[in-house]
Design an enzyme around this catalytic site. Structure first.
Site, PDB file in Angstrom:
ATOM      1  N   ASN A 143      -2.147  -2.538  -5.288  1.00  0.00           N
ATOM      2  CA  ASN A 143      -1.282  -3.728  -5.367  1.00  0.00           C
ATOM      3  C   ASN A 143      -2.167  -4.928  -5.662  1.00  0.00           C
ATOM      4  OD1 ASN A 143      -1.156  -2.939  -2.029  1.00  0.00           O
ATOM      5  ND2 ASN A 143      -2.091  -4.900  -2.587  1.00  0.00           N
ATOM      6  N   CYS A 169       0.787  -1.240   0.000  1.00  0.00           N
ATOM      7  CA  CYS A 169       0.000   0.000   0.000  1.00  0.00           C
ATOM      8  C   CYS A 169       0.819   1.291   0.000  1.00  0.00           C
ATOM      9  CB  CYS A 169      -0.902   0.062   1.225  1.00  0.00           C
ATOM     10  SG  CYS A 169      -2.020  -1.306   1.442  1.00  0.00           S
ATOM     11  N   HIS A 207      -2.011   6.969   4.035  1.00  0.00           N
ATOM     12  CA  HIS A 207      -0.913   5.998   4.122  1.00  0.00           C
ATOM     13  C   HIS A 207       0.454   6.545   3.747  1.00  0.00           C
ATOM     14  CE1 HIS A 207      -0.858   1.336   4.457  1.00  0.00           C
ATOM     15  NE2 HIS A 207      -0.868   1.955   5.617  1.00  0.00           N
TER      16      HIS A 207
HETATM   17 CA   LIG Z   1      -3.082  -2.241  -0.677  1.00  0.00          CA
END
Ligand SMILES: [Ca+2]
Ligand SMILES: [Ca+2]
Lengths: 500, 500
Positions: free
Chosen positions: A284, A73, A136
């Site tokens: 991903n 991520c 993130h």
């Molecule tokens: Ca991810």
């Protein structure tokens, strides 16, 4: 205030008509979390439960060879927003060789101030930028999205893991801009038993409201819709629970599919679809460690999230822009999430920064004129270059699924798949004699080419040159994702006083 | 003669108008050889090189849950043409347990006279029946397709294996009706080095000519286009060699895709597309033993040809009938090649035989009204019931990939795939406690359900009932595919004198 200041720009744009309008098209990036290449009907998911996404593909351009910049991520998202490989922007760790890393609570790092993020640059062209969902890119105050170009935020700094004890380890907070609204499992419920949560509906409504507001104010906008319902623990709203034949993961996908349909229809109903570029992809590959109940599908590809096999890095991708992209296009362009940086700048009539290496390329010639641009794809795990794709050839310089130690505990990045010498549980170096695959004949990476073949020699000669050039000019950023001590878990310091 | 005799029938049909016309619609079955579920763009093949088949699907109905009746050529085809499981029509062997069998040169058996084949029955409704390509229902004179309902034949009794020494083991012959035209590798070239052969073009021209002739004579027809370019040794015509990014196998698929497009356009240009039901499918899953150069893709499914995992038995399938099937339909009906028997009879206004068990069902309510019919799928290997699917559940009563002995020689039905306790190399019996999979959540058959779960108990209670009922009423046919001695290789006795 910002709105008033930008009005003259918008006026110019409105007066210039459709041709120039494209120079400041609105941009909507729909970024999924852990969704795999094989999760959409248009990509062959056998339950075929994504009518809206399939329709989006039928009306736009399907990318079959689109990649993330990291099988995890945080680095994937940092790459998307900077147009640069994680090894350049610092989204990696030196705690271990070829170790993937992200930003859990005990990571002190985040996106460096020296990096130029897409929304920072878009501001120069008068865009209002909103992030909905998972950031993130760091949870310390200096990493807050509103300090890095976004004007608005509704979402969380980290994954929705939990619930935690909320003493030694706090639950992950959600924010509206600078204000902490509450925490997962407390104020924003996720029922781990049933999988019920209305978060996707909240994120959808935020998107629709933002689009309406921007349309009313006639300001160009960048919407980064980074939702996370397909990341374990997977969740869906009550009305979608039990609607998929794929189980809870499929329920989440169905709710997302429905939401994407609503966003596209909203753009059409507001009459701005022809001035809004929409791109759908994922950060991903599907997390096979969480399958089947909490993980998706990478179709015919090998392994999943965390690996640099195709299952970990090839993503579903669709570009949609009525009136600009003819319906039913399919592209074999090797694309990357980093291209969304360069392409968005191009849509805004901006040049990419010239003072640093940008890895993304402008995909508009691909999307609007059907061009194919020759460029390699670099597969990194941490700061190690594991593999390189050029054309249909992919060379593995290192192979690794996960360690025997993890594997012994039941953690398997490649469940049900085992290719001798390829899905290795020890880190195997092949830098002197890379394993080479032809992804057209062998998309599943099962049959390495013979080292002695002329085909191997020719392909590797070309790829070796690309790698040499890449390594010679590479200047790694300072690693941001090294693990520190528990004291750094004050990650929700901004806005905390207002809620706790 | 036949033509004159049939004219009154045709006249009636013409006078009755469109509604009744459907009662004797022309039927075109396009049966591929060893093509896998994952080989078409519409089914997620990542090179997406089948524009004509994808268009056929977009204009018609895509079946996602369509099955063969056996993971091998001969029994699959015998089942399609009789509407009956191979265990009933005798297309199995008792030479070994759960042993697949077909009709190579040293097999004396074939389709029994007691079986009623689809073309025999269609004759009663005035159809002219032609088989183009591989017959595979026996090579002794009594098994000739023209003795079993077909009016015309252009093709071969067996696979295009070879070349043989032509003394002890003759090369496989090709026939036009009763006349042997020549032999593979001698008169009909297949260059094993380059993969070049013009056979698909010959089969295409035969199909176009037959359709033109039938249209001109206004006679209803059944065309069984059973081509074999995707069966190893894979071949393609010169103009298709090197055109696919998938290699030679992809070249073969591209030529077939192009040919299907030409057949559909031909029907449209002749103005008979609205009175011609076309169905595309394959006889068994992709032969992963021959991959990557000579074998296709089963997409996300487990294993391939020869196995009763999904990769061995789930097939790509498309129904096309402009003016009757609305465009863009997708069906989750559990379908079988045996349904093509019953559906074709229904299209001809005929009833299936009432003196025997027919396993196929009439799919017209599914295709024309979108109904879903509850029915099980039985997965046989030889005469052993290996697995049963009902709804989304699949129970394995036996598991087996292939023997350790074969595996040691490099023969692998599941290359790169290994699911503990599932892809077993010894025959494992689970009849007392079947392995149960939910194919919606787990299409790859990787995660057996817990025996202790309520879900297991409920699903198995239902499936056990179906199996009991099936076994109680099963009357196996005489096995036709037992291996005999070399003396029976006089398989080309009919027509031989005319050529050799
Ligand atoms: Ca991810
Ligand atoms: Ca076959």
């Amino acid at each position: 205030m910002a709105s008033a200041a930008l009005r003259p720009l918008c006026l110019c744009w409105a007066l210039l008509g459709p041709a120039a309008a494209a120079a400041t098209a609105n941009i909507v990036l729909l970024l999924m979390d852990d969704m795999g290449w094989g999760d959409l009907g248009a990509f062959g998911e056998p339950s075929k439960e994504t009518p809206n996404l399939d329709q989006m593909a039928a009306e736009g351009m399907l990318f079959l060879d689109f990649y993330t910049a990291s099988p995890l991520c945080s680095p994937s998202r940092a790459a998307l927003l900077t147009g640069r490989l994680p090894v350049r922007n610092g989204f990696y760790t030196t705690n271990g060789h070829a170790r993937n890393a992200y930003t859990p609570q005990d990571i002190v790092g985040g996106i460096p101030d020296s990096e130029l993020l897409l929304p920072e640059l878009l501001k120069k062209a008068g865009y209002t930028n909103k992030i909905i969902g998972k950031w993130h890119l760091g949870h310390q105050p200096q990493f807050h999205p509103l300090r890095h170009g976004f004007d608005e935020w509704f979402g969380s700094p980290n994954c929705h893991f939990g619930p935690y004890d909320n003493r030694e380890r706090p639950n992950i907070p959600l924010y509206r801009d600078w204000e902490m609204l509450g925490r997962y499992y407390e104020d924003f419920k996720i029922d781990l038993k049933t999988g019920e949560s209305n978060l996707t509906q909240l994120y959808l409504q935020e998107a629709l409201d933002f689009i309406s507001k921007q349309q009313a104010s006639q300001q160009p906008f960048f919407l980064y819709w980074a939702i996370d319902a397909t990341h374990a623990p997977v969740y869906a709203s009550k009305q979608f629970l039990g609607t998929s034949q794929r189980g809870l993961y499929g329920d989440a996908v169905r709710e997302i599919d429905d939401s994407v349909g609503k966003i596209l229809r909203h753009l059409q109903q507001l009459g701005i679809s022809e001035n809004t570029f929409v791109f759908f992809t994922s950060d991903n590959g599907a997390a096979l460690i969480s399958a089947p109940k909490q993980g998706g599908s990478n179709g015919p590809f090998l392994c999943g999230k965390q690996t640099t096999f195709e299952g970990g890095m090839r993503e579903p991708a669709i570009a949609w822009w009525p009136g600009h992209i003819p319906a039913g296009q399919v592209s074999h362009q090797l694309g990357s999430v980093m291209d969304l940086f360069s392409t968005s700048l191009s849509l805004a009539g901006l040049q990419p920064p010239s003072d640093r290496q940008i890895d993304g390329i402008d995909l508009l010639p691909v999307i609007l004129q059907g061009q194919l641009i020759d460029r390699p794809i670099f597969y990194y795990r941490g700061n190690e270059l594991m593999a390189v794709r050029s054309g249909l050839y992919k060379a593995h310089y290192w192979t690794w699924s996960n360690s025997w130690e993890e594997h012994g505990k039941g953690i398997d990045f490649c469940p049900g798949q085992s290719v001798a010498g390829v899905t290795t549980h020890t880190q195997e170096e092949h830098t002197y004699l890379p394993l080479l695959f032809h992804l057209g004949r062998d998309p599943g990476e099962k049959y390495p080419l013979s080292f002695a073949s002329e085909e191997y020699q020719q392909a590797m000669e070309h790829i070796s040159g690309l790698v040499q050039q890449h390594k010679d000019t590479l200047v790694p950023g300072q690693p941001q994702l090294n693990v520190c001590d528990q004291a750094v878990m004050v990650f929700d310091v901004f806005g905390r006083e207002e809620k706790d």
